[in-house]
Write an enzyme that holds these catalytic residues in place. Structure first.
Site, PDB file in Angstrom:
ATOM      1  CG  ASP A 294       2.212  -2.672   1.956  1.00  0.00           C
ATOM      2  OD1 ASP A 294       1.052  -3.049   2.189  1.00  0.00           O
ATOM      3  OD2 ASP A 294       2.507  -1.891   1.026  1.00  0.00           O
TER       4      ASP A 294
ATOM      5  CG  ASP B  58      -1.162  -3.794  -3.726  1.00  0.00           C
ATOM      6  OD1 ASP B  58      -0.891  -4.382  -4.787  1.00  0.00           O
ATOM      7  OD2 ASP B  58      -2.169  -4.050  -3.047  1.00  0.00           O
TER       8      ASP B  58
END
Length: 214
Positions: A14, A16
């Site tokens: 991922d 953020d």
């Protein structure tokens, strides 16, 4: 662990709050959205984490044209933000230790926004990226991580997902991958081990940690 075993492991990561610290921008943009529509700020900030922005907007706005208008406005704000975007400590060195085709980026952000944030954080994008616009069903649906595993040419059950949010962890687990949480989120301590950030963490460390969750 042998070097061959490490090189055979693929990482689906991922962006953020996993690789990139963008919380200041997220709090500003989504806090303003909450104020514009008389919503609870804390609730909006919790709901928006790890899921496509348009899905968050549709949750609060039953007017599709308005949701699309807000989406374009929020995206413009996020793409224009150049301050406060930094790497999660150690993230750039961690991915630099991987072969370019050994990992994939899996983010709910758009491709344009993701590339901006990666550049600001000093992180080189991998060969395979799955952006928000690339999937029909975003996290917590397993589609993003299944698509990423397909992109690097392996079965998701052989992959390690690195995530920070409940939606992302659920997506990775539903895809059949092992998951390691980055950051303080402890909702899945019984199913996914955690690291606070990447300082002092190598890919081999993450593989060993992920193996404890089997």
């Amino acid at each position: 662990m042998t070097q061959d075993a490490l090189e055979a492991t693929h990482f689906l990561i991922d962006m953020d709050s996993t690789l990139v610290d963008s919380h200041r921008v997220v709090e500003w943009v989504w806090g303003e959205f909450a104020e514009r529509h008389g919503l609870d700020r804390a609730e909006v900030l919790e709901r928006c984490i790890g899921v496509p922005a348009i899905e968050t907007l549709r949750h609060y706005l039953d007017d599709e044209p308005l949701a699309q208008q807000e989406f374009r406005y929020i995206l413009d704000q996020e793409e224009g933000a150049r301050q406060g975007i930094v790497e999660i400590p150690g993230a750039a060195a961690f991915v630099a230790a991987l072969n370019p085709g050994q990992w994939a980026l899996v983010t709910s952000a758009t491709g344009t926004l993701a590339r901006i944030r990666l550049e600001l954080a000093g992180i080189q994008a991998p060969q395979v990226c799955v952006f928000g616009e690339d999937v029909s069903h975003g996290k917590p649906d397993p589609e993003p991580y299944r698509r990423a595993a397909e992109g690097v040419g392996v079965d998701p059950t052989t992959c390690i997902v690195l995530e920070d949010s409940p939606a992302g962890v659920r997506s990775g687990l539903a895809a059949g991958a092992r998951v390691v949480v980055v950051g303080p989120m402890d909702h899945f301590d019984d199913r996914a081990p955690r690291i606070p950030d990447f300082r002092g963490i190598t890919p081999a460390h993450v593989v060993e940690l992920a193996n404890t969750s089997r």
